[in-house]
Enzyme design. Structure first.
Site, PDB file in Angstrom:
ATOM      1  N   GLU A 193       9.305  37.127 -94.605  1.00 31.39           N
ATOM      2  CA  GLU A 193       8.881  35.978 -95.483  1.00 31.39           C
ATOM      3  C   GLU A 193       8.544  36.164 -96.588  1.00 31.39           C
ATOM      4  O   GLU A 193       8.112  35.222 -97.728  1.00 31.39           O
ATOM      5  CB  GLU A 193       7.481  35.275 -94.741  1.00 31.39           C
ATOM      6  CG  GLU A 193       7.914  35.046 -93.202  1.00 31.39           C
ATOM      7  CD  GLU A 193       6.437  34.813 -92.704  1.00 31.39           C
ATOM      8  OE1 GLU A 193       6.256  33.665 -91.552  1.00 31.39           O
ATOM      9  OE2 GLU A 193       5.210  35.259 -92.841  1.00 31.39           O
TER      10      GLU A 193
HETATM   11  C1  NGO Z   1       5.272  35.948 -88.853  1.00 29.36           C
HETATM   12  C2  NGO Z   1       5.039  35.879 -90.342  1.00 29.36           C
HETATM   13  C3  NGO Z   1       3.175  36.010 -90.100  1.00 29.36           C
HETATM   14  C4  NGO Z   1       1.688  35.446 -89.567  1.00 29.36           C
HETATM   15  C5  NGO Z   1       2.698  35.283 -87.676  1.00 29.36           C
HETATM   16  C6  NGO Z   1       2.047  33.888 -87.138  1.00 29.36           C
HETATM   17  C7  NGO Z   1       5.530  37.644 -88.915  1.00 29.36           C
HETATM   18  C8  NGO Z   1       6.585  38.746 -89.057  1.00 29.36           C
HETATM   19  N1  NGO Z   1       5.645  36.859 -90.396  1.00 29.36           N
HETATM   20  O1  NGO Z   1       4.743  36.981 -87.586  1.00 29.36           O
HETATM   21  O2  NGO Z   1       2.853  36.588 -90.860  1.00 29.36           O
HETATM   22  O3  NGO Z   1       1.071  35.514 -88.894  1.00 29.36           O
HETATM   23  O4  NGO Z   1       4.011  34.934 -87.393  1.00 29.36           O
HETATM   24  O5  NGO Z   1       2.302  33.716 -85.403  1.00 29.36           O
END
Ligand code: NGO
Length: 510
Positions: free
Chosen positions: A315
């Site tokens: 992200e």
């Molecule tokens: C995503 C995000 C995390 C969140 C999560 C919640 C990843 C790999 N990055 O997973 O920051 O906490 O979802 O489900």
């Protein structure tokens, strides 16, 4: 039993009963086998009240090391009972239960430990009670030959959004190893908090591990170097490898709060305890960035005996594609320099990776080009598809804990997939294993963590360990049902999923 063993052959009239005369004999000259024997004795003593001495001389429960096994024989012809059917890999084992005793043979202590978990599940649920129970401690006669399908079977816990202590993490490990989980990935840093002490960068934990750094202003908490080392050692004694994650280049607000020089303009940023994602980034074009990362990687690598170091990489919406590539290409050799193998969320596979790097797929899409390319280039992949393996998704719309962005995940949803079938280009030979991540935005206590973990984790554990041919939802849900009294006896909170015909009573006890 969960995970169901590769091969089970019951033998009538060959049950073995543990009684006050039972002793445990371990492989001569092996301190590790001796510790596994002590571990077994410690499991059996509270409920049975027996002494269960452990030694190398005598004992009707034998835990033996036999490196001369024949891996090609799996699952075994009958010609030579000492040699046939021997399993390859460190975690394989062969268990024989007869009226006169129990013999476990494995090539390595990890296999003995796996067999001990099987023995525990073969005994009545009352064995898990904390104090003396009346009863016959009967192990059903027969033979089990077992080994894992995938080498890596993990759980991730996010201790950045909400912190969990070393003692809580140890207790979590105790619950996980019963399902033959062998990796615990710790998500140590994120926008809200930084949870591992780093030499030379004290404000990371003084400030970003301090009060008010958890989601909604909870906290404080961080692992000291000594606390982390203690946890790593505890895990290692249970054949669990700790995989530390330092998330970068995104998810770094807590680091930037502590050290504003890590931002683009050097200006202070505010503490964030909301659950937004994708707004923070390290600066790819600044040398300070890499000096910081090198210090962190060096320290984390030095504290971590396991082979992996997870660099996050997810992200990174606040990083341009070009900066992301520059950044990952700078960090990959740094991790290699300190002797570790890079793991990263699958976005990392958008950048060309060395074949030692391990992408961790957490998507919900049917395909992922980068992960497939990395696999074609020789990388092994960890499978954590969010709509199956994420333990932080709600069970149902009514679940008080958890998120729902990847959907609702009941036990059947958690069980109903195959890691070698999930992504085009990522087949059996490309899969290192499976991991069930548990993000802690909504979780404040160990009871919350356990409630989200159980009963779904056993589904992921079985997918990771058991042969594909054993996959069977009806069988699984009935075997899972038997864990209710075990978890009650162990004081482990779990979600009573209505899909499972839970065993209600504990009809033993004094
Ligand atoms: C995503 C995000 C995390 C969140 C999560 C919640 C990843 C790999 N990055 O997973 O920051 O906490 O979802 O489900």
């Amino acid at each position: 039993m969960i995970p169901v063993p590769a091969e089970v052959r019951p033998a009538a009239a060959a049950d073995f009963t543990i009684d006050h005369g039972t002793a445990i004999r371990t492989a001569p000259g092996s301190a590790a086998a001796r510790r596994v024997g002590e571990h077994l004795a410690a499991l059996l003593r509270p409920a049975t009240g027996y002494a269960l001495p452990v030694g190398e001389e005598t004992g009707t429960i034998a835990l033996l090391l036999d490196g001369a096994g024949d891996p090609d024989g799996f699952p075994g012809d009958e010609a030579d009972p000492e040699r046939d059917g021997f399993v390859d890999g460190d975690e394989g084992y062969r268990l024989e239960i007869g009226a006169a005793g129990v013999t476990v043979r494995a090539a390595a202590p990890a296999g003995l430990f796996a067999a001990v978990q099987t023995l525990r599940q073969l005994l009545p649920a009352a064995i898990d009670a904390p104090g003396p129970q009346l009863g016959d401690w009967v192990l059903p006669g027969g033979r089990i030959v077992d080994r894992p399908r995938f080498a890596y079977r993990g759980v991730m816990l996010d201790i950045a959004r909400h912190f969990f202590t070393v003692d809580e993490l140890k207790s979590y490990i105790d619950a996980l190893v019963q399902f033959k989980i062998n990796h615990l990935h710790l998500h140590l840093t994120d926008d809200q908090g930084w949870r591992l002490e780093i030499d030379g960068w004290p404000r990371l934990t003084e400030v970003s591990g301090g009060a008010g750094t958890g989601v909604d202003g909870t906290g404080p908490g961080y692992l000291t170097r000594a606390g982390y080392a203690d946890l790593v050692a505890y895990a290692a004694e249970r054949f669990v490898t700790i995989v530390p994650e330092i998330d970068m280049p995104g998810h770094v607000n807590a680091a930037q709060v502590a050290y504003p020089e890590l931002t683009a303009d050097g200006a202070a940023v505010a503490v964030r305890t909301d659950t937004e994602v994708g707004y923070s980034s390290l600066v790819a074009g600044k040398e300070e960035t890499y000096a910081f990362i090198e210090d962190v990687v060096r320290e984390v690598a030095a504290l971590t005996p396991g082979p992996y170091l997870h660099i996050g990489g997810d992200e990174a919406q606040a990083t341009t594609a070009e900066d992301y590539r520059t950044f990952i290409q700078r960090v990959l050799p740094l991790v290699a320099k300190y002797g570790k193998r890079v793991v990263g969320w699958h976005e990392m596979a958008g950048v060309e990776l060395p074949e030692t790097a391990v992408p961790q797929f957490w998507g919900v899409a049917a395909t992922d080009e980068g992960t497939a390319r990395a696999a074609a280039n020789g990388s092994k992949v960890i499978m954590s598809p969010a709509d199956r393996a994420y333990l932080d998704m709600k069970y149902t719309a009514a679940s008080p804990l958890g998120l729902d962005w990847a959907g609702l995940i009941d036990v059947e949803q958690a069980y109903g997939w195959d890691p070698a079938d999930r992504l085009p280009g990522v087949g059996e030979e490309h899969v290192l294993g499976v991991e069930a991540p548990l993000w802690s935005e909504t979780l404040r206590s160990l009871a919350d963590v356990r409630t989200m973990t159980f009963p779904r984790l056993p589904a992921v554990a079985e997918i990771g360990w058991s042969p594909r041919a054993t996959h069977d939802w009806e069988s699984f849900r009935h075997r899972l049902a038997a864990f209710a009294p075990r978890w009650r006896n162990q004081g482990i909170a779990f979600h009573p999923s209505p899909e499972i015909p839970w065993v209600q009573e504990v009809s033993r006890g004094s």
